[in-house]
Design a protein around this motif. Structure first.
Motif, PDB file in Angstrom:
ATOM      1  N   LEU A  24       0.831  -1.203   0.000  1.00  0.00           N
ATOM      2  CA  LEU A  24       0.000   0.000   0.000  1.00  0.00           C
ATOM      3  C   LEU A  24       0.862   1.248   0.000  1.00  0.00           C
ATOM      4  O   LEU A  24       1.881   1.307   0.692  1.00  0.00           O
ATOM      5  CB  LEU A  24      -0.911   0.027   1.231  1.00  0.00           C
ATOM      6  N   ALA A  25       0.425   2.249  -0.757  1.00  0.00           N
ATOM      7  CA  ALA A  25       1.045   3.571  -0.716  1.00  0.00           C
ATOM      8  C   ALA A  25       0.288   4.417   0.299  1.00  0.00           C
ATOM      9  O   ALA A  25      -0.938   4.414   0.334  1.00  0.00           O
ATOM     10  CB  ALA A  25       1.001   4.228  -2.086  1.00  0.00           C
ATOM     11  N   LEU A  26       1.016   5.152   1.122  1.00  0.00           N
ATOM     12  CA  LEU A  26       0.427   6.062   2.101  1.00  0.00           C
ATOM     13  C   LEU A  26       0.862   7.484   1.784  1.00  0.00           C
ATOM     14  O   LEU A  26       2.055   7.743   1.596  1.00  0.00           O
ATOM     15  CB  LEU A  26       0.870   5.700   3.523  1.00  0.00           C
ATOM     16  N   LEU A  47       4.507   1.823   1.658  1.00  0.00           N
ATOM     17  CA  LEU A  47       5.348   2.772   0.945  1.00  0.00           C
ATOM     18  C   LEU A  47       4.814   4.176   1.206  1.00  0.00           C
ATOM     19  O   LEU A  47       3.717   4.529   0.761  1.00  0.00           O
ATOM     20  CB  LEU A  47       5.339   2.478  -0.557  1.00  0.00           C
ATOM     21  N   LEU A  48       5.567   4.964   1.926  1.00  0.00           N
ATOM     22  CA  LEU A  48       5.199   6.346   2.193  1.00  0.00           C
ATOM     23  C   LEU A  48       5.700   7.220   1.051  1.00  0.00           C
ATOM     24  O   LEU A  48       6.873   7.175   0.691  1.00  0.00           O
ATOM     25  CB  LEU A  48       5.812   6.805   3.516  1.00  0.00           C
ATOM     26  N   VAL A  49       4.798   8.006   0.470  1.00  0.00           N
ATOM     27  CA  VAL A  49       5.153   8.934  -0.611  1.00  0.00           C
ATOM     28  C   VAL A  49       5.025  10.348  -0.045  1.00  0.00           C
ATOM     29  O   VAL A  49       3.914  10.843   0.175  1.00  0.00           O
ATOM     30  CB  VAL A  49       4.232   8.746  -1.833  1.00  0.00           C
ATOM     31  N   ALA A  50       6.154  10.997   0.210  1.00  0.00           N
ATOM     32  CA  ALA A  50       6.114  12.306   0.878  1.00  0.00           C
ATOM     33  C   ALA A  50       7.491  12.950   0.838  1.00  0.00           C
ATOM     34  O   ALA A  50       8.508  12.249   0.762  1.00  0.00           O
ATOM     35  CB  ALA A  50       5.682  12.145   2.338  1.00  0.00           C
ATOM     36  N   PRO A  51       7.549  14.272   0.936  1.00  0.00           N
ATOM     37  CA  PRO A  51       8.839  14.916   1.168  1.00  0.00           C
ATOM     38  C   PRO A  51       9.343  14.531   2.568  1.00  0.00           C
ATOM     39  O   PRO A  51       8.548  14.507   3.519  1.00  0.00           O
ATOM     40  CB  PRO A  51       8.515  16.418   1.107  1.00  0.00           C
ATOM     41  N   PRO A  52      10.624  14.234   2.727  1.00  0.00           N
ATOM     42  CA  PRO A  52      11.123  13.872   4.059  1.00  0.00           C
ATOM     43  C   PRO A  52      10.818  14.919   5.127  1.00  0.00           C
ATOM     44  O   PRO A  52      10.555  14.579   6.285  1.00  0.00           O
ATOM     45  CB  PRO A  52      12.631  13.725   3.829  1.00  0.00           C
ATOM     46  N   SER A  53      10.808  16.192   4.756  1.00  0.00           N
ATOM     47  CA  SER A  53      10.534  17.232   5.743  1.00  0.00           C
ATOM     48  C   SER A  53       9.103  17.170   6.258  1.00  0.00           C
ATOM     49  O   SER A  53       8.833  17.547   7.404  1.00  0.00           O
ATOM     50  CB  SER A  53      10.792  18.617   5.142  1.00  0.00           C
ATOM     51  N   LEU A  54       8.171  16.684   5.429  1.00  0.00           N
ATOM     52  CA  LEU A  54       6.784  16.582   5.869  1.00  0.00           C
ATOM     53  C   LEU A  54       6.625  15.445   6.869  1.00  0.00           C
ATOM     54  O   LEU A  54       5.903  15.571   7.862  1.00  0.00           O
ATOM     55  CB  LEU A  54       5.871  16.368   4.662  1.00  0.00           C
ATOM     56  N   LEU A  55       7.314  14.337   6.626  1.00  0.00           N
ATOM     57  CA  LEU A  55       7.328  13.259   7.614  1.00  0.00           C
ATOM     58  C   LEU A  55       7.937  13.759   8.918  1.00  0.00           C
ATOM     59  O   LEU A  55       7.404  13.514  10.006  1.00  0.00           O
ATOM     60  CB  LEU A  55       8.129  12.069   7.091  1.00  0.00           C
ATOM     61  N   ALA A  95       9.115   1.942   3.878  1.00  0.00           N
ATOM     62  CA  ALA A  95       9.818   2.419   2.696  1.00  0.00           C
ATOM     63  C   ALA A  95       9.323   3.831   2.388  1.00  0.00           C
ATOM     64  O   ALA A  95       8.121   4.087   2.374  1.00  0.00           O
ATOM     65  CB  ALA A  95       9.563   1.492   1.517  1.00  0.00           C
ATOM     66  N   LEU A  96      10.237   4.751   2.164  1.00  0.00           N
ATOM     67  CA  LEU A  96       9.901   6.139   1.869  1.00  0.00           C
ATOM     68  C   LEU A  96      10.367   6.481   0.463  1.00  0.00           C
ATOM     69  O   LEU A  96      11.563   6.432   0.174  1.00  0.00           O
ATOM     70  CB  LEU A  96      10.568   7.083   2.874  1.00  0.00           C
ATOM     71  N   LEU A  97       9.411   6.786  -0.414  1.00  0.00           N
ATOM     72  CA  LEU A  97       9.749   7.323  -1.721  1.00  0.00           C
ATOM     73  C   LEU A  97       9.726   8.843  -1.578  1.00  0.00           C
ATOM     74  O   LEU A  97       8.664   9.461  -1.456  1.00  0.00           O
ATOM     75  CB  LEU A  97       8.743   6.858  -2.778  1.00  0.00           C
ATOM     76  N   ALA A  98      10.900   9.428  -1.546  1.00  0.00           N
ATOM     77  CA  ALA A  98      11.030  10.838  -1.187  1.00  0.00           C
ATOM     78  C   ALA A  98      10.597  11.745  -2.326  1.00  0.00           C
ATOM     79  O   ALA A  98      11.176  11.708  -3.421  1.00  0.00           O
ATOM     80  CB  ALA A  98      12.473  11.141  -0.789  1.00  0.00           C
ATOM     81  N   GLN A  99       9.562  12.554  -2.067  1.00  0.00           N
ATOM     82  CA  GLN A  99       9.196  13.606  -2.999  1.00  0.00           C
ATOM     83  C   GLN A  99      10.193  14.754  -2.878  1.00  0.00           C
ATOM     84  O   GLN A  99      10.850  14.921  -1.845  1.00  0.00           O
ATOM     85  CB  GLN A  99       7.806  14.149  -2.677  1.00  0.00           C
ATOM     86  N   ARG A 100      10.225  15.568  -3.915  1.00  0.00           N
ATOM     87  CA  ARG A 100      11.081  16.755  -3.864  1.00  0.00           C
ATOM     88  C   ARG A 100      10.560  17.706  -2.791  1.00  0.00           C
ATOM     89  O   ARG A 100       9.360  17.796  -2.529  1.00  0.00           O
ATOM     90  CB  ARG A 100      11.114  17.456  -5.211  1.00  0.00           C
ATOM     91  N   GLU A 101      11.465  18.413  -2.177  1.00  0.00           N
ATOM     92  CA  GLU A 101      11.098  19.389  -1.158  1.00  0.00           C
ATOM     93  C   GLU A 101      10.578  20.668  -1.816  1.00  0.00           C
ATOM     94  O   GLU A 101      11.041  21.056  -2.894  1.00  0.00           O
ATOM     95  CB  GLU A 101      12.303  19.722  -0.279  1.00  0.00           C
ATOM     96  N   ALA A 102       9.620  21.304  -1.171  1.00  0.00           N
ATOM     97  CA  ALA A 102       9.063  22.543  -1.702  1.00  0.00           C
ATOM     98  C   ALA A 102      10.063  23.683  -1.545  1.00  0.00           C
ATOM     99  O   ALA A 102      10.749  23.785  -0.526  1.00  0.00           O
ATOM    100  CB  ALA A 102       7.770  22.886  -0.975  1.00  0.00           C
ATOM    101  N   GLU A 103      10.130  24.518  -2.569  1.00  0.00           N
ATOM    102  CA  GLU A 103      10.976  25.703  -2.461  1.00  0.00           C
ATOM    103  C   GLU A 103      10.444  26.608  -1.355  1.00  0.00           C
ATOM    104  O   GLU A 103       9.256  26.866  -1.262  1.00  0.00           O
ATOM    105  CB  GLU A 103      10.992  26.470  -3.793  1.00  0.00           C
ATOM    106  N   GLY A 104      11.330  27.042  -0.503  1.00  0.00           N
ATOM    107  CA  GLY A 104      10.909  27.908   0.601  1.00  0.00           C
ATOM    108  C   GLY A 104      10.409  27.147   1.803  1.00  0.00           C
ATOM    109  O   GLY A 104       9.937  27.756   2.766  1.00  0.00           O
ATOM    110  N   GLY A 105      10.502  25.819   1.780  1.00  0.00           N
ATOM    111  CA  GLY A 105      10.090  25.020   2.934  1.00  0.00           C
ATOM    112  C   GLY A 105       8.609  24.691   2.919  1.00  0.00           C
ATOM    113  O   GLY A 105       7.876  25.030   1.993  1.00  0.00           O
ATOM    114  N   LEU A 106       8.166  24.024   3.963  1.00  0.00           N
ATOM    115  CA  LEU A 106       6.769  23.604   4.050  1.00  0.00           C
ATOM    116  C   LEU A 106       5.850  24.811   4.223  1.00  0.00           C
ATOM    117  O   LEU A 106       6.228  25.802   4.861  1.00  0.00           O
ATOM    118  CB  LEU A 106       6.589  22.644   5.220  1.00  0.00           C
ATOM    119  N   PRO A 107       4.634  24.726   3.689  1.00  0.00           N
ATOM    120  CA  PRO A 107       3.682  25.831   3.858  1.00  0.00           C
ATOM    121  C   PRO A 107       3.224  25.957   5.305  1.00  0.00           C
ATOM    122  O   PRO A 107       3.324  25.017   6.095  1.00  0.00           O
ATOM    123  CB  PRO A 107       2.521  25.443   2.939  1.00  0.00           C
ATOM    124  N   ALA A 108       2.713  27.132   5.636  1.00  0.00           N
ATOM    125  CA  ALA A 108       2.251  27.384   7.004  1.00  0.00           C
ATOM    126  C   ALA A 108       1.064  26.498   7.347  1.00  0.00           C
ATOM    127  O   ALA A 108       0.209  26.211   6.492  1.00  0.00           O
ATOM    128  CB  ALA A 108       1.874  28.849   7.156  1.00  0.00           C
TER     129      ALA A 108
END
Length: 335
Positions: A8-10, A39-47, A77-90
């Motif tokens: 499963l993808a999360l 399988l976690l699909v997320a930017p590492p910073s969001l995790l 398992a983490l499939l790392a998405q690209r990080e957002a420019e300027g960091g995570l949104p508020a």
């Protein structure tokens, strides 16, 4: 030889809402990691943001590409998405940036499912306004994924609480447009797609109640004729085709009978007709399942809850129920 474990993808949902903390709570349950390959699909910073809110650390095995993904017992398992420019949104705010992260995760997970790499998708709550700010032109995320899957037929959200299922003939459309969309084909599609999903979930002969559109199901035609001209004839045709369907039932009492156990499912005519009843029955336990897609796709029925985002108050019950249902349906498909 026993069937392999489902994969499963999360997805962590809208990064400005409660999704990241709900996702971390789900991943912190060792039984979930044992039940399938996750399988976690997320930017590492969001995790990491979700981990800070919950106060726990998730054991992950990170990869930058699908080809590099590996699964090990007890790790995510983490499939790392690209990080957002300027960091995570508020937190607690709709934004294009938040919607873009969520849309990319949905698109990635859909591609993984299309290729057979995952057997199902579970996602934490999204925010439709943020998705639209980021460019989503479809009615909702279901139709967005439908387009990516290339599905041409009828699709529908199912809502499930404590074993009771609902589908609806219309979904995220203005109420003033609903009556014109109640057609014989639309009603039949909503019943058939629900019947097929219930059978995939293990119910051999689903009992399906079809709601009326108008108060008191039209009261013999004195409060509208959709029941007489559209809904009742469609139900009779479905019964002749062998489905255990009945109705049209009065919208203000059908859920009383369904909660009593008279039916396995209810087909409502529009969004709030079913949603209000289902959320009153168990808002925090409710599940939304996207019907008509080639793999099970599920989420919690609760929303992104911007008002409590980041405070560690979000409960995981609904997302856990979505995970359990998606897992059960994925297992059925692998048999």
């Amino acid at each position: 030889m026993p069937a392999r474990k489902p994969r499963l993808a999360l997805l962590l949902g809208d990064p400005a809402g409660v999704g990241p903390e709900m996702g971390v709570r789900l991943l912190a349950n060792a039984a979930n990691l044992e039940a399938c390959e996750l399988l976690l699909v997320a930017p590492p910073s969001l995790l990491a943001a979700g981990e800070r809110i919950v106060g726990t650390k998730i054991p992950v095995l990170a990869a930058a590409t699908r080809e590099a993904v590996r699964f090990e017992p007890g790790r995510v398992a983490l499939l790392a998405q690209r990080e957002a420019e300027g960091g995570l949104p508020a937190l607690g705010q709709c934004s294009e940036a938040a919607g873009a992260i969520a849309l990319e995760a949905l698109a990635t997970a859909t591609a993984l499912a299309r290729s057979g790499f995952v057997d199902g998708i579970v996602f934490a709550p999204l925010n439709k306004h943020s998705l639209r700010l980021a460019g989503m032109r479809e009615e909702d995320e279901l139709r967005f994924m439908q387009g990516l899957f290339g599905v041409q037929g009828f699709t529908c959200e199912f809502n499930i609480t404590d074993g009771l299922w609902t589908s609806r003939v219309t979904s995220h459309v203005p109420v003033r447009e609903v009556a014109d969309l109640i057609t014989p084909q639309a009603v039949a599609d909503a019943v058939h797609i629900l019947h097929d999903a219930l059978r995939r979930a293990g119910i051999v002969r689903p009992r399906i109640a079809v709601s009326g559109l108008n108060p008191h199901a039209g009261d013999g035609g004195s409060i509208g004729r959709e029941e007489i001209e559209v809904i009742a004839p469609t139900v009779e045709r479905l019964k002749r085709d062998g489905l255990e369907a009945s109705g049209p039932w009065s919208p203000d009492t059908v859920f009383i009978a369904a909660r009593r156990g008279d039916f396995d499912a209810v087909v409502s005519m529009y969004h709030d007709q079913g949603q209000i009843a289902m959320k009153l029955m168990g808002f925090e336990r409710g599940v939304t399942l996207h019907g008509g897609l080639p793999v099970p796709v599920a989420t919690s029925a609760s929303g992104s809850a911007f008002d409590i985002a980041g405070r560690g108050l979000a409960r995981v019950d609904g997302l856990q129920a979505a995970f359990d249902l998606c897992l059960r349906m994925a297992r059925q498909q692998l048999r």
